[in-house]
Design a protein around this motif. Structure first.
Motif, PDB file in Angstrom:
ATOM      1  N   LEU A   1      54.373  17.966  12.138  1.00  0.00           N
ATOM      2  CA  LEU A   1      53.336  17.622  13.666  1.00  0.00           C
ATOM      3  C   LEU A   1      52.078  18.380  13.740  1.00  0.00           C
ATOM      4  O   LEU A   1      51.331  17.968  14.342  1.00  0.00           O
ATOM      5  CB  LEU A   1      54.554  18.177  14.578  1.00  0.00           C
ATOM      6  CG  LEU A   1      55.820  17.603  14.819  1.00  0.00           C
ATOM      7  CD1 LEU A   1      56.785  18.177  15.899  1.00  0.00           C
ATOM      8  CD2 LEU A   1      55.967  16.108  14.968  1.00  0.00           C
ATOM      9  N   ASP A   2      51.897  19.293  12.892  1.00  0.00           N
ATOM     10  CA  ASP A   2      50.580  20.013  13.024  1.00  0.00           C
ATOM     11  C   ASP A   2      49.466  19.036  12.768  1.00  0.00           C
ATOM     12  O   ASP A   2      48.538  19.451  13.021  1.00  0.00           O
ATOM     13  CB  ASP A   2      50.691  21.262  12.092  1.00  0.00           C
ATOM     14  CG  ASP A   2      51.394  22.614  12.598  1.00  0.00           C
ATOM     15  OD1 ASP A   2      51.494  22.599  13.909  1.00  0.00           O
ATOM     16  OD2 ASP A   2      51.401  23.521  11.910  1.00  0.00           O
ATOM     17  N   GLY A   3      49.605  18.201  11.879  1.00  0.00           N
ATOM     18  CA  GLY A   3      48.531  17.446  11.419  1.00  0.00           C
ATOM     19  C   GLY A   3      48.433  16.072  12.428  1.00  0.00           C
ATOM     20  O   GLY A   3      47.562  15.397  11.991  1.00  0.00           O
ATOM     21  N   LEU A   4      49.074  16.213  13.489  1.00  0.00           N
ATOM     22  CA  LEU A   4      48.956  14.953  14.445  1.00  0.00           C
ATOM     23  C   LEU A   4      47.877  15.323  15.383  1.00  0.00           C
ATOM     24  O   LEU A   4      48.083  16.379  15.921  1.00  0.00           O
ATOM     25  CB  LEU A   4      50.393  14.424  14.704  1.00  0.00           C
ATOM     26  CG  LEU A   4      51.277  14.037  13.654  1.00  0.00           C
ATOM     27  CD1 LEU A   4      52.467  13.572  14.427  1.00  0.00           C
ATOM     28  CD2 LEU A   4      50.728  12.750  12.883  1.00  0.00           C
TER      29      LEU A   4
ATOM     30  N   LEU B   1      51.077  15.380   5.826  1.00  0.00           N
ATOM     31  CA  LEU B   1      51.603  14.585   4.915  1.00  0.00           C
ATOM     32  C   LEU B   1      51.277  13.159   5.354  1.00  0.00           C
ATOM     33  O   LEU B   1      51.082  12.214   4.308  1.00  0.00           O
ATOM     34  CB  LEU B   1      53.257  14.752   5.554  1.00  0.00           C
ATOM     35  CG  LEU B   1      54.194  13.409   4.896  1.00  0.00           C
ATOM     36  CD1 LEU B   1      54.305  13.861   3.229  1.00  0.00           C
ATOM     37  CD2 LEU B   1      55.614  13.551   5.369  1.00  0.00           C
ATOM     38  N   LEU B   2      51.078  12.652   6.587  1.00  0.00           N
ATOM     39  CA  LEU B   2      50.713  11.511   6.714  1.00  0.00           C
ATOM     40  C   LEU B   2      49.093  11.072   6.256  1.00  0.00           C
ATOM     41  O   LEU B   2      48.878  10.017   5.617  1.00  0.00           O
ATOM     42  CB  LEU B   2      50.204  11.183   8.307  1.00  0.00           C
ATOM     43  CG  LEU B   2      51.750  11.099   8.997  1.00  0.00           C
ATOM     44  CD1 LEU B   2      51.482  10.643  10.420  1.00  0.00           C
ATOM     45  CD2 LEU B   2      52.722   9.767   8.429  1.00  0.00           C
ATOM     46  N   ALA B   3      48.117  12.105   6.136  1.00  0.00           N
ATOM     47  CA  ALA B   3      46.940  11.992   5.565  1.00  0.00           C
ATOM     48  C   ALA B   3      47.202  11.602   3.970  1.00  0.00           C
ATOM     49  O   ALA B   3      46.624  10.596   3.653  1.00  0.00           O
ATOM     50  CB  ALA B   3      46.245  13.213   5.835  1.00  0.00           C
TER      51      ALA B   3
ATOM     52  N   PHE C   1      44.549  15.954  -3.275  1.00  0.00           N
ATOM     53  CA  PHE C   1      45.572  16.201  -2.990  1.00  0.00           C
ATOM     54  C   PHE C   1      45.466  17.524  -1.877  1.00  0.00           C
ATOM     55  O   PHE C   1      45.968  17.418  -0.785  1.00  0.00           O
ATOM     56  CB  PHE C   1      46.703  16.621  -3.989  1.00  0.00           C
ATOM     57  CG  PHE C   1      48.053  16.702  -3.561  1.00  0.00           C
ATOM     58  CD1 PHE C   1      49.003  15.625  -3.975  1.00  0.00           C
ATOM     59  CD2 PHE C   1      48.669  17.441  -2.582  1.00  0.00           C
ATOM     60  CE1 PHE C   1      50.372  15.664  -3.368  1.00  0.00           C
ATOM     61  CE2 PHE C   1      49.951  17.769  -2.411  1.00  0.00           C
ATOM     62  CZ  PHE C   1      50.654  16.534  -2.863  1.00  0.00           C
ATOM     63  N   LYS C   2      44.478  18.305  -2.300  1.00  0.00           N
ATOM     64  CA  LYS C   2      44.408  19.561  -1.419  1.00  0.00           C
ATOM     65  C   LYS C   2      43.471  19.228  -0.235  1.00  0.00           C
ATOM     66  O   LYS C   2      43.908  19.574   0.704  1.00  0.00           O
ATOM     67  CB  LYS C   2      43.712  20.545  -2.359  1.00  0.00           C
ATOM     68  CG  LYS C   2      43.484  22.044  -1.529  1.00  0.00           C
ATOM     69  CD  LYS C   2      43.161  23.045  -2.556  1.00  0.00           C
ATOM     70  CE  LYS C   2      43.424  24.352  -1.622  1.00  0.00           C
ATOM     71  NZ  LYS C   2      43.176  25.675  -2.513  1.00  0.00           N
ATOM     72  N   ASP C   3      42.412  18.349  -0.529  1.00  0.00           N
ATOM     73  CA  ASP C   3      41.730  17.879   0.698  1.00  0.00           C
ATOM     74  C   ASP C   3      42.778  17.373   1.807  1.00  0.00           C
ATOM     75  O   ASP C   3      42.350  17.366   2.974  1.00  0.00           O
ATOM     76  CB  ASP C   3      40.599  16.846   0.191  1.00  0.00           C
ATOM     77  CG  ASP C   3      39.525  17.640  -0.473  1.00  0.00           C
ATOM     78  OD1 ASP C   3      39.410  18.980  -0.350  1.00  0.00           O
ATOM     79  OD2 ASP C   3      38.668  17.137  -1.157  1.00  0.00           O
ATOM     80  N   LEU C   4      43.323  16.498   1.330  1.00  0.00           N
ATOM     81  CA  LEU C   4      44.098  15.529   2.222  1.00  0.00           C
ATOM     82  C   LEU C   4      45.491  16.373   2.776  1.00  0.00           C
ATOM     83  O   LEU C   4      45.720  16.150   4.035  1.00  0.00           O
ATOM     84  CB  LEU C   4      44.504  14.137   1.752  1.00  0.00           C
ATOM     85  CG  LEU C   4      43.293  13.320   1.542  1.00  0.00           C
ATOM     86  CD1 LEU C   4      43.753  12.103   0.578  1.00  0.00           C
ATOM     87  CD2 LEU C   4      42.919  13.008   2.815  1.00  0.00           C
ATOM     88  N   VAL C   5      46.418  16.809   1.911  1.00  0.00           N
ATOM     89  CA  VAL C   5      47.331  17.489   2.332  1.00  0.00           C
ATOM     90  C   VAL C   5      47.428  19.054   2.986  1.00  0.00           C
ATOM     91  O   VAL C   5      48.357  19.406   3.815  1.00  0.00           O
ATOM     92  CB  VAL C   5      48.481  17.423   1.133  1.00  0.00           C
ATOM     93  CG1 VAL C   5      49.730  18.088   1.425  1.00  0.00           C
ATOM     94  CG2 VAL C   5      48.935  15.949   0.849  1.00  0.00           C
TER      95      VAL C   5
END
Length: 304
Positions: A125-128, A192-194, A236-240
């Motif tokens: 949820l934090d990334g939404l 995760l979604l990113a 991976f690090k940039d997106l996740v």
């Protein structure tokens, strides 16, 4: 394995479909900050959604859905000048499963909430964004509309098992809304979604979820994704928001935590199942991620 499916299952995703709401004329209904993630689907008519503390309101029309991913009070209204009535008494006075506001019924909506396990915010949820709005014209709206129609039928006809059917359909709605977010512009910034929205990072995520106990190295994951080690590590690090092996450690700990909560399996057996060669190796990783030893975590989970 599908990482999103894995996470939703691990989080014990459940839903609750509340009463429908109709409204007409000049009206406004204020809702307390929801316990969990709130969703609403507009069946007919139009209204506006305003989050507490926001100046801008989101216009909603028939066929639109929205998901509130963070717990904030909000108001649905037809008229910005209307005094907001608290939602609690309106829904307590619902008849035949329908709460009513204002005069008339030119507006109608179905709403409910999703609940997750304790680790949901960090995992998903934090990334939404606070609000995910799915307009009726989007590609995902057709599947959402089908689920909404079926929920409406179940709630109105009240056949045997209607509540359970409606709640399972609501989970279908959640997946469609998350798919919409995954395909949206701008894409999710981190999380995760990113990662799932990136063709390279998604391969690495799927591989780790397919075999979480495997002794993955970044170079092996990069070969699976057909990119260099440095490219995968950076993307991976940039997106996740963390590196591939850090993500793998976190996911292994989540799998271990689920087994600690749900059974009496020994720590040695859990360690082997999730990819650690010893109980002590699992304990070190587990405490680093959760702040608790596995034994302390199991005790806390059973006393809540």
């Amino acid at each position: 394995m599908d990482p999103l499916d894995d996470v939703l299952r691990l989080l014990g995703t459940t839903s609750h479909v509340s009463a429908s709401m109709t409204a007409g004329g000049s009206w406004a209904v204020g809702f307390d900050a929801p316990d969990g993630i709130k969703f609403n689907a507009v069946r007919r008519g139009r209204c506006y959604l305003r989050l507490d503390g926001s100046v801008e309101a989101i216009p909603l029309a028939a066929g639109d859905c929205y998901l509130l991913t963070h717990s904030r009070p909000y108001t649905l209204f037809s008229d910005p000048e209307a005094a907001a009535m608290p939602a609690g008494p309106i829904f307590l006075a619902a008849t035949d499963g329908v709460a009513r506001a204002g005069v008339g019924d030119e507006f109608a909506a179905i709403g409910g909430a999703f609940r997750f396990g304790e680790r949901a915010r960090e995992l998903l949820l934090d990334g939404l964004p606070t609000v995910i709005h799915v307009p009726a014209a989007t590609a995902e709206a057709a599947a959402l509309q089908w689920a909404i129609d079926q929920i409406d039928v179940e709630l109105r006809q009240r056949r045997v098992g209607a509540t359970l059917v409606a709640e399972h359909l609501a989970v279908v709605m959640l997946i469609q809304i998350l798919r919409h977010r995954l395909a949206s512009e701008p894409a999710p910034t981190t999380g995760l979604l990113a990662g799932l929205g990136d063709p390279v990072v998604a391969v690495a995520l799927r591989e780790m979820h397919r075999q979480p106990a495997h002794g993955w190295q970044v170079a092996e994951l990069a070969r699976a994704a057909s990119v260099s080690r440095s490219t995968l590590a950076a993307r991976f690090k940039d997106l996740v928001g963390r590196g591939p092996l850090e993500y793998l450690t976190g996911w292994r700990v989540e799998l271990a935590a689920n087994r600690l909560r749900s059974g009496d399996e020994t720590l040695a057996s859990i360690a082997q199942h999730v990819g650690y060669g010893s109980e002590s190796a699992l304990s070190v990783a587990f405490k680093r991620v959760t702040g608790h030893t596995p034994r302390a975590y199991r005790h806390l989970a059973r006393t809540r």
